[in-house]
Design an enzyme around this catalytic site. Sequence first.
Site, PDB file in Angstrom:
ATOM      1  CB  ALA A  76     -34.466 -34.115  -4.627  1.00 40.17           C
ATOM      2  CG  ASP A  77     -39.132 -35.210  -7.225  1.00 39.56           C
ATOM      3  OD1 ASP A  77     -39.457 -35.008  -6.050  1.00 39.56           O
ATOM      4  OD2 ASP A  77     -39.442 -34.452  -8.155  1.00 39.56           O
ATOM      5  CG  LEU A  78     -35.440 -39.596 -10.211  1.00 43.75           C
ATOM      6  CD1 LEU A  78     -34.414 -39.763 -11.321  1.00 43.75           C
ATOM      7  CD2 LEU A  78     -36.761 -40.211 -10.602  1.00 43.75           C
TER       8      LEU A  78
END
Length: 204
Positions: A178-180
């Site tokens: 999700a962060d990437l």
Amino acid sequence: MLPLEGLTVIAVEQAVAAPFCSSRLADAGAHVIKIERPGGGDDARAFGPPYLADPQGRENNNNSFYLSANRNKKSITVDLASAPGQQLIRQLAEKCDIVVENYKVGTLARYGLDYASLSALNPRLVYCSITGFGQTGPYAPRPGYDFVFQGMGGLMSITGVPEGQPGAGPMKVGVAVADLITAMYATSAILGAIEQRHISGKGQ
């Protein structure tokens, strides 16, 4: 010559999403100045082991995770809660092209370092604020972490051991996906805003 050479980025960032975003800009040639907290620095400096020894063989807090998301950057430590620290960021923002930040909603506004404050000093500034739940709404004040979004979005429900087997149940994906993905969308949005600035002369 790399495509973003000549652009300067101030990265008021920590952990994963914003650092991965600004590293894309650095890879493309932008000059990225990373702002870290005095003392411990970016939270990701503790995401080890393994840690990388310096050229003299001394251990330090550089680990593979931190380095992978912060290559090609220059780091400085700034106390954002102090008046001199805030003034330094304002001076940098007056001359830079892009600010990337991922602090909790309201934190930088409290210090006079939000988009409204900095764009008044530099109308050409492109400002990207990466948050867990956006700037407004009932969830806006909540901190955002990758595993929270994996759970809320349902990704954990389709990952791991099948139902009915030992160890079954929701499981976090190993990579902070999700962060990437957030970082990649943020990079795309920044590049769009820079292109729009060529037409309008103004940041956003």
